[in-house]
Motif scaffolding. Structure first.
Motif, PDB file in Angstrom:
ATOM      1  N   HIS A 147      40.015  36.230  42.085  1.00 28.27           N
ATOM      2  CA  HIS A 147      40.271  34.919  41.479  1.00 28.27           C
ATOM      3  C   HIS A 147      40.625  35.077  39.998  1.00 28.27           C
ATOM      4  CE1 HIS A 147      38.986  32.988  45.147  1.00 28.27           C
ATOM      5  NE2 HIS A 147      37.842  33.659  45.125  1.00 28.27           N
ATOM      6  N   PRO A 148      41.222  34.045  39.413  1.00 24.73           N
ATOM      7  CA  PRO A 148      41.630  34.122  38.006  1.00 24.73           C
ATOM      8  C   PRO A 148      40.500  34.503  37.056  1.00 24.73           C
ATOM      9  CG  PRO A 148      42.623  32.203  39.034  1.00 24.73           C
ATOM     10  CD  PRO A 148      41.676  32.786  40.048  1.00 24.73           C
ATOM     11  N   ASP A 149      39.244  34.157  37.402  1.00 22.30           N
ATOM     12  CA  ASP A 149      38.126  34.487  36.508  1.00 22.30           C
ATOM     13  C   ASP A 149      37.615  35.913  36.727  1.00 22.30           C
ATOM     14  OD1 ASP A 149      36.874  34.304  38.939  1.00 22.30           O
ATOM     15  OD2 ASP A 149      35.361  32.839  38.316  1.00 22.30           O
ATOM     16  N   GLY A 150      38.285  36.669  37.628  1.00 21.45           N
ATOM     17  CA  GLY A 150      37.909  38.064  37.847  1.00 21.45           C
ATOM     18  C   GLY A 150      36.948  38.288  38.994  1.00 21.45           C
ATOM     19  N   THR A 151      36.367  37.202  39.516  1.00 24.27           N
ATOM     20  CA  THR A 151      35.472  37.376  40.660  1.00 24.27           C
ATOM     21  C   THR A 151      36.288  37.695  41.914  1.00 24.27           C
ATOM     22  OG1 THR A 151      35.521  35.004  41.140  1.00 24.27           O
ATOM     23  CG2 THR A 151      33.742  35.802  39.716  1.00 24.27           C
TER      24      THR A 151
END
Length: 352
Positions: free
Chosen positions: A235-239
């Motif tokens: 995901h965009p947040d790195g998760t």
């Protein structure tokens, strides 16, 4: 600061995925070819090494495969096989490798009249000669070609030799159109014999190849397995969110025999920095680092690990983690694996 290549070379390393016919010395190829009258694209050993790397780097699968025509051609006598096997182990030991499993397809070395049994014996002689002085433990993996119909025969050969230097079985060759399920009788035989095997899967072909290797064939390890990232959403947040198959692979600690330099050559990854090994390591998969074909990729275990240090800022702790992962995943009896980890690998890293 990136670890120096000399430090990486001095650190103990474990190699699980290395092809015997992909790691010859150019000088040896030239000498063996001259002895049998095999014509090489370049006669000069120095130029020959460059030709192999260039052909493998060309982006053309045809040219990549052509390189193996020349190495296999000079590996058709017992003497040649023993020499190549001996030099392979010498080169690995000089590079700081303390344990290695070397794979090759016996069926590709019988065109001059050797039996499959004689091929394995010749390779074992070379391994024994080179490892007699200690410092490295080496085992064979016998490979069957997935587009041929000799997998059951090679599986039986692996079992017949398992107390004499052969640690397991492998299947290789073009994945697309040649699913591992075509060779179920070989894998079921190996399972009944309590034998170990790895399957080339998830290199050029995607998740179905990995799923079949694990859930139909029962592979202990995945040769490459790089396409498991197709089942991971970042995901965009790195998760990261793992699909069912990726979660299974991580949960079960299924070893991934990753070969970064080779994957860049074959287009499975765009660069070392973009290789999925970075993500898979961050997510805690059972990642191991390997060479695949040292001649074609102009590589070594030290070069592979040093490149990862440069790309991902890995340090000695990361290299130690990769190395212990690989030793845990080896097809060697548990007590012998434990001894190498506790008596060789950990003390080797503690020196730094």
């Amino acid at each position: 600061m990136t670890l120096g290549i000399d430090v990486v070379r001095a650190a103990p390393k474990v190699l699980l995925h290395d092809h015997l016919d992909g790691g010859l010395r150019p000088q040896t190829i030239a000498e063996l070819a001259a002895g049998i009258g095999h014509e090489l694209p370049v006669a000069d050993p120095a130029g020959l090494g460059g030709w192999f790397a260039e052909a493998a780097d060309s982006g053309s699968l045809e040219r990549y495969l052509e390189t193996f025509e020349h190495t296999v051609a000079v590996m058709q006598s017992a003497e040649a096989l023993t020499r190549v096997a001996r030099e392979c182990v010498e080169d690995l030991a000089a590079d700081g490798v303390v344990y290695a499993e070397i794979r090759y397809a016996p069926e590709q070395h019988v065109s001059a009249g050797l039996t499959l049994d004689e091929v394995v014996a010749a390779v074992q002689q070379g391994f024994d000669e080179a490892s007699a002085s200690g410092g490295i433990v080496v085992r064979q993996l016998l490979t069957a070609m997935r587009h041929q119909a000799r997998s059951r025969e090679i599986a039986e050969l692996a079992v017949a030799w398992r107390d004499r230097g052969v640690a397991g079985f492998d299947i290789a060759g073009a994945e697309a159109g040649n699913p591992p399920t075509r060779h179920l009788d070989a894998f079921e035989y190996l399972q009944r014999e309590n034998a170990h095997f790895t399957i080339h899967a998830g290199e050029a072909f995607g998740l179905p190849s990995i799923w079949q290797a694990l859930q139909w064939c029962g592979a202990d390890r995945l040769g490459h397995g790089v396409r498991i990232v197709d089942d991971i959403t970042v995901h965009p947040d790195g998760t990261a969110e793992l699909g069912r198959l990726a979660a299974y692979v991580r949960d079960k600690r299924i070893p991934l025999e990753m070969c970064p330099a080779s994957n860049v050559q074959t287009g499975a990854a765009d660069s070392i920095a973009e290789h999925p090994i970075g993500l898979l390591t961050r997510l805690g998969f059972r990642v191991t680092v390997n060479t695949d074909n040292r001649l074609m990729s102009n590589t070594s275990m030290s070069k592979e690990m040093h490149a990862l240090c440069e790309a991902f800022d890995y340090g000695l702790a990361d290299l130690r983690w990769f190395t212990i992962n690989a030793m845990k995943s080896a097809f060697l009896p548990f007590d012998q694996r434990l001894a190498l980890i506790n008596d060789v690998i950990k003390p080797g890293y503690d020196k730094f």
